[in-house]
Design an enzyme around this catalytic site. Structure first.
Site, mmCIF file in Angstrom:
data_model
loop_
_atom_site.group_PDB
_atom_site.id
_atom_site.type_symbol
_atom_site.label_atom_id
_atom_site.label_comp_id
_atom_site.label_asym_id
_atom_site.label_seq_id
_atom_site.Cartn_x
_atom_site.Cartn_y
_atom_site.Cartn_z
ATOM 1 N N TYR A 138 83.367 30.226 66.856
ATOM 2 C CA TYR A 138 83.138 31.152 65.739
ATOM 3 C C TYR A 138 83.572 32.559 66.134
ATOM 4 O O TYR A 138 84.280 33.251 65.393
ATOM 5 C CB TYR A 138 81.657 31.120 65.382
ATOM 6 C CG TYR A 138 81.224 31.995 64.219
ATOM 7 C CD1 TYR A 138 81.519 31.642 62.908
ATOM 8 C CD2 TYR A 138 80.486 33.171 64.434
ATOM 9 C CE1 TYR A 138 81.093 32.432 61.835
ATOM 10 C CE2 TYR A 138 80.069 33.955 63.380
ATOM 11 C CZ TYR A 138 80.373 33.583 62.077
ATOM 12 O OH TYR A 138 79.952 34.369 61.022
ATOM 13 N N SER B 204 82.687 39.264 61.016
ATOM 14 C CA SER B 204 81.315 39.227 61.549
ATOM 15 C C SER B 204 81.256 40.217 62.690
ATOM 16 O O SER B 204 82.297 40.587 63.259
ATOM 17 C CB SER B 204 81.017 37.821 62.082
ATOM 18 O OG SER B 204 79.832 37.811 62.846
HETATM 19 N N1 LIG Z 1 74.823 35.080 57.416
HETATM 20 C C1 LIG Z 1 75.167 35.840 58.426
HETATM 21 O O1 LIG Z 1 74.312 36.255 59.225
HETATM 22 C C2 LIG Z 1 76.597 36.270 58.615
HETATM 23 C C3 LIG Z 1 76.860 37.243 59.582
HETATM 24 C C4 LIG Z 1 78.173 37.668 59.781
HETATM 25 C C5 LIG Z 1 79.191 37.116 59.039
HETATM 26 N N2 LIG Z 1 78.913 36.166 58.113
HETATM 27 C C6 LIG Z 1 80.050 35.609 57.374
HETATM 28 O O2 LIG Z 1 79.872 35.864 55.999
HETATM 29 C C7 LIG Z 1 80.480 34.828 55.241
HETATM 30 C C8 LIG Z 1 79.464 34.287 54.240
HETATM 31 O O3 LIG Z 1 78.325 33.848 54.959
HETATM 32 P P1 LIG Z 1 76.927 33.504 54.251
HETATM 33 O O4 LIG Z 1 75.886 33.938 55.193
HETATM 34 O O5 LIG Z 1 76.896 33.950 52.853
HETATM 35 O O6 LIG Z 1 77.012 31.906 54.363
HETATM 36 P P2 LIG Z 1 76.461 30.748 53.414
HETATM 37 O O7 LIG Z 1 75.247 31.193 52.757
HETATM 38 O O8 LIG Z 1 76.435 29.518 54.252
HETATM 39 O O9 LIG Z 1 77.673 30.623 52.353
HETATM 40 C C9 LIG Z 1 78.936 30.232 52.811
HETATM 41 C C10 LIG Z 1 79.863 30.096 51.632
HETATM 42 O O10 LIG Z 1 81.135 29.619 52.113
HETATM 43 C C11 LIG Z 1 81.479 28.438 51.415
HETATM 44 N N3 LIG Z 1 82.255 27.556 52.266
HETATM 45 C C12 LIG Z 1 81.960 27.112 53.508
HETATM 46 N N4 LIG Z 1 82.914 26.272 53.943
HETATM 47 C C13 LIG Z 1 83.829 26.191 52.943
HETATM 48 C C14 LIG Z 1 85.036 25.479 52.784
HETATM 49 N N5 LIG Z 1 85.519 24.658 53.733
HETATM 50 N N6 LIG Z 1 85.725 25.635 51.626
HETATM 51 C C15 LIG Z 1 85.259 26.434 50.644
HETATM 52 N N7 LIG Z 1 84.119 27.143 50.744
HETATM 53 C C16 LIG Z 1 83.419 27.005 51.886
HETATM 54 C C17 LIG Z 1 80.148 27.838 50.991
HETATM 55 O O11 LIG Z 1 80.282 27.018 49.854
HETATM 56 P P3 LIG Z 1 80.328 25.416 49.853
HETATM 57 O O12 LIG Z 1 79.430 24.926 50.927
HETATM 58 O O13 LIG Z 1 79.886 25.085 48.471
HETATM 59 O O14 LIG Z 1 81.770 25.083 50.082
HETATM 60 C C18 LIG Z 1 79.363 29.094 50.621
HETATM 61 O O15 LIG Z 1 79.703 29.522 49.320
HETATM 62 C C19 LIG Z 1 80.982 33.793 56.246
HETATM 63 O O16 LIG Z 1 82.347 33.995 56.494
HETATM 64 C C20 LIG Z 1 80.182 34.109 57.486
HETATM 65 O O17 LIG Z 1 80.846 33.727 58.678
HETATM 66 C C21 LIG Z 1 77.641 35.733 57.876
#
Ligand SMILES: NC(=O)c1ccc[n+]([C@@H]2O[C@H](COP(=O)([O-])OP(=O)(O)OC[C@H]3O[C@@H](n4cnc5c(N)ncnc54)[C@H](OP(=O)(O)O)[C@@H]3O)[C@@H](O)[C@H]2O)c1
Length: 251
Positions: free
Chosen positions: A149, A136
């Site tokens: 985080y 991130s």
């Molecule tokens: N959205 C943003 O603005 C942003 C910015 C920077 C970085 N990121 C990073 O990008 C990545 C994806 O984010 P996103 O925005 O796509 O989030 P999201 O829409 O909440 O999706 C998160 C994914 O991670 C899975 N997950 C969460 N906890 C888990 C666990 N304990 N075991 C297995 N799977 C798990 C969820 O599936 P289940 O709930 O089905 O397990 C889901 O598939 C993350 O690492 C996040 O920190 C996001």
């Protein structure tokens, strides 16, 4: 193009589902993991190529061991590993509990460490591998109310850099992608929580998050997947933490 065996964590929605779609469209075999089996199946149904749905909690070592073994038994070595599963606890430092702190490190740092440790021997033996961790922009700069985080996402960049240095001669590259605020269910959840806490309307909060990127909008999951594609394509990019943040952090 060589067809590769790919494993994407957090593939049930958001960034991970788009990365899985991109790898599949490129002709690769894609194994998807996350906790929600139903959502994984929905994503897999739309993939054009072969896929495996392997529900697991990434923080459960035995479950992840089973995920790797199933991919290996079905297709062979995991050659492209995308460690995308993650979540954020948003609270002031003074209110963070030990459990919340340790939970964030477990999910965003230790789970990627265990997966990399599990994947690298076979990748190195095959002389080819690609590991991409979704960190991130909070891995590059401090964000208020996101201490655990932010620490976990900084930490995982350290893991990526060390692994890349260690594996450089083996044909295995290791990189991190560092998105700003992306238009995904995670960001929708943040908007709802901030609105509930502050009483401010959701559209106002969303606009404020859009303005954190100098390009004045949220990043799309496709723009994150573009950089994952680049990391998979290149043998020369390794040990990098590439920002996809509309210019928010210049590093
Ligand atoms: N959205 C943003 O603005 C942003 C910015 C920077 C970085 N990121 C990073 O990008 C990545 C994806 O984010 P996103 O925005 O796509 O989030 P999201 O829409 O909440 O999706 C998160 C994914 O991670 C899975 N997950 C969460 N906890 C888990 C666990 N304990 N075991 C297995 N799977 C798990 C969820 O599936 P289940 O709930 O089905 O397990 C889901 O598939 C993350 O690492 C996040 O920190 C996001």
């Amino acid at each position: 193009m060589t067809t590769r065996n790919c494993l994407v964590t957090g593939a049930s929605r958001g960034i991970g589902s788009v990365i899985a779609g991109r790898l599949s469209a490129a002709g690769h075999r894609v194994a998807l993991t996350a906790r929600s089996a139903d959502q994984l199946a929905e994503v897999a149904e739309k993939l054009p190529g072969p896929s495996l749905c392997l529900p697991a909690d990434v923080t459960d070592p035995a479950a992840m061991q089973n995920v790797f073994s199933t991919v290996e038994d079905t297709w062979g070595t995991v050659e492209v590993l995308v460690l995308n599963a993650g979540a954020a606890v948003a609270k002031p430092i003074a209110d963070l509990t030990d459990d919340e702190w340790l939970g964030q490190l477990d999910l965003n740092l230790t789970a990627p460490f265990r997966a990399i440790r599990r994947a690298v021997p076979a990748m190195a033996e095959g002389g080819w591998g690609r590991i991409v961790v979704i960190s991130s922009i909070a891995g590059k700069a401090g964000e208020p109310n996101l201490a655990a985080y932010t620490a976990s996402k900084h930490g995982v960049i350290g893991l990526v850099r060390a692994a890349a240095a260690e594996l450089a001669k083996s044909g295995v590259t290791v990189n991190a992608v560092c998105p700003g605020y992306v238009d995904t269910p995670m960001t929708d959840g943040w908007v709802e929580k901030i609105s509930a806490r502050t009483g401010r309307p959701q559209d106002e909060i969303r606009t404020a998050l859009e303005r954190k990127q100098p390009i004045r909008r949220l990043i799309t999951p496709e723009e994150v997947a573009d950089v994952v594609d680049l990391c998979v394509a290149s043998a020369a990019i390794t040990g990098q933490a590439i920002n996809v943040d509309g210019g928010a952090v210049q590093s």
